[in-house]
Design a protein around this motif. Sequence first.
Motif, PDB file in Angstrom:
ATOM      1  N   ILE A   4       0.814  -1.319  -0.164  1.00  0.00           N
ATOM      2  CA  ILE A   4       0.103  -0.145  -0.025  1.00  0.00           C
ATOM      3  C   ILE A   4       0.936   1.395   0.017  1.00  0.00           C
ATOM      4  CG2 ILE A   4      -1.551   1.326   1.473  1.00  0.00           C
ATOM      5  CD1 ILE A   4      -2.879  -1.065   2.252  1.00  0.00           C
ATOM      6  N   GLU A   5       1.692   1.392   1.008  1.00  0.00           N
ATOM      7  CA  GLU A   5       2.819   2.469   0.892  1.00  0.00           C
ATOM      8  C   GLU A   5       3.577   2.599  -0.347  1.00  0.00           C
ATOM      9  OE1 GLU A   5       5.570   1.931   4.141  1.00  0.00           O
ATOM     10  OE2 GLU A   5       3.909   1.714   5.609  1.00  0.00           O
ATOM     11  N   ARG A 392      -9.588  -0.485  -2.700  1.00  0.00           N
ATOM     12  CA  ARG A 392      -9.261   0.853  -2.293  1.00  0.00           C
ATOM     13  C   ARG A 392      -9.951   1.761  -3.548  1.00  0.00           C
ATOM     14  NH1 ARG A 392      -3.844   2.251  -1.418  1.00  0.00           N
ATOM     15  NH2 ARG A 392      -4.303   3.622   0.361  1.00  0.00           N
ATOM     16  N   ASP A 454     -12.481  -0.618   6.004  1.00  0.00           N
ATOM     17  CA  ASP A 454     -11.657  -0.979   7.127  1.00  0.00           C
ATOM     18  C   ASP A 454     -10.359  -0.014   7.283  1.00  0.00           C
ATOM     19  OD1 ASP A 454      -9.492  -1.275   5.370  1.00  0.00           O
ATOM     20  OD2 ASP A 454      -9.562  -3.498   5.351  1.00  0.00           O
ATOM     21  N   GLU A 455      -9.596  -0.315   8.215  1.00  0.00           N
ATOM     22  CA  GLU A 455      -8.611   0.712   8.730  1.00  0.00           C
ATOM     23  C   GLU A 455      -7.543   1.193   7.647  1.00  0.00           C
ATOM     24  OE1 GLU A 455      -8.509   2.418  11.486  1.00  0.00           O
ATOM     25  OE2 GLU A 455      -9.959   1.218  12.738  1.00  0.00           O
ATOM     26  N   GLU A 456      -7.435   0.191   6.546  1.00  0.00           N
ATOM     27  CA  GLU A 456      -6.496   0.463   5.403  1.00  0.00           C
ATOM     28  C   GLU A 456      -7.104   0.996   4.303  1.00  0.00           C
ATOM     29  OE1 GLU A 456      -2.757  -2.675   6.062  1.00  0.00           O
ATOM     30  OE2 GLU A 456      -5.049  -3.445   5.350  1.00  0.00           O
TER      31      GLU A 456
END
Length: 575
Positions: A4-5, A392, A454-456
């Motif tokens: 993700i980063e 996402r 969710d948190e991500e």
Amino acid sequence: MQEIERLDQAVASLTAEGQLFALEDVQIRGDSYRSYLKQPRNLAAYLRLMQGHADKEFVVMGEERYTFASGFQHGAEFAVALRDRYGLAQGDRVAIAMRNNPQWMLGFIGACLAGGIVVPMNSWWTSEELEYGLEDCGAKLVLVDPERAQRLEPFAARLGLQLIGVGDFSRLALPVTDFMSLLGDFEGVSAPELDVDPDADACIMYTSGSTGHPKGAVQTHRSVLAALYSWLLLGNATNVAGRAAGKDAAEAGQTLVHSPCALMTVPLFHATGSHSLFLLSLIIGRKIVLMYKWDVQEAMRLIEAERVTNFNGVPTMSAELQAAAAESPYDLSSLKEIYAGGAARPPDQVKKISDSFKGSSAGIGYGLTETNAVGTVNSGAFYLAKPGSAGRAVPAVTDFRIVNEAGSEVAAGERGEVCIHSPANVRGYWNKPEATAEAFVAGWFHSGDVGYMDEEGFLYIVDRIKDIIIRGGENISCIEVEAAIYQHDAVLEAAVFGLPDQRLGESVGAAVVLNPGAILEAAALRAYLKEHLAAFKIPLHIWFHSEQLPRIASGKIFKRQLKADYAAVLESQQG
């Protein structure tokens, strides 16, 4: 996730000042949005990018083959014909009422180059539905095939329709101008030079809706282009992130031994077909292979023959492809992406696809007609890690939030209505100001879907707001129950829906299709589900079908029909 980063860093780099995907703030209908600074001003300018691919193959169907150069030239000829022979003015509507064929695309290109508003009509619509759509949008010019022309015959004269056709119309009394002959009359002309405002209307796509007549979602030039550039950015960022991870090209799944080629399995009158497959292919030089209708054996033949790299359809299509590939002699090694959209893919299918197609990446997208199909994407390692998620938000101009009934944003993990803010959102519904005001609030589109983040930042779609089963005060997710049913080895297809229940309000119903040769009884399926679901979620009513469940035009299971049919069955039994 480090992935993700890396992806976020790649997006930041590609959207920095001076880069291809540099961003700017724009005002659209009184609301502020991030937009792509360097995207073309309108679709006509975007379509001219086809000329950069010249002699590459553009579209293939049977014996018909067009290059990008010939495709654009035929589009230019149609544009001039619309202007000079039919008097088309900028903003006039041009409807397309045909099943998928190359001329559908040529007609779309020509109408855009002429400054018209394209209205793709659902090719499954009845005569009555076509009459409503054409009267609603006000189109006088219609590009048709023989089957659709026959459905227009009862009202064509009353609406003053002028028909331009592809196929044999000799059995119809209705006057139809041959499309290819019309182009021949304008052979070699240059495309018109027009300056269309970015926020002018470009396309009207009708959404099916749960009640009443369909609504025409009005897509502007800017909104369509925002969708295309968002997908283009995501593809580039994925490549950059893969290289940053130190993976070689084969591991990243990005290097193509074969030239980009997409198999078109979905209708062009939906945004997935027209935008993410057809229009996106124009800028990346991707060949499009059209199927007459979905057939898994024909799909595998075409994948081998045309060296197809991109597959996209509803989840049942990729499930059938995965199952058939195990017994197939066809070489499917060219496939690099196997995507799905329009419905949730059962989580267990994700690993099956990954295991069956080692050199490819599985993925799924979430979007709506009202967002030009832009929303979220889940693919590759992300998808394997979170197979139940829609993914996402597509970078870098699309935002999501989940709101409660009061309209307040909820915390991560809490369920609510999914709302989307993006320049890819349509401007509203044609001739329906009240429906527009209800769905589009301060720049946010209220989707009517229930979900949570969710948190991500991964989105999970739980259900449609109106499709949740409320049994004795308990909310039941149809998707959750379907996913549990799909885990049974005997099940090929399943659809779950609510049915009237005098005592509890609603009960859970399911329609199931078994794999060839499989044997399963309702009692055995319920016993299996008890291991996976709370008792109140297990279907009270289960019906087994010997054939494929009914579909709507996009290929999705027609759950509303199943629900109505079985509600009538129960009423009859109780009576």
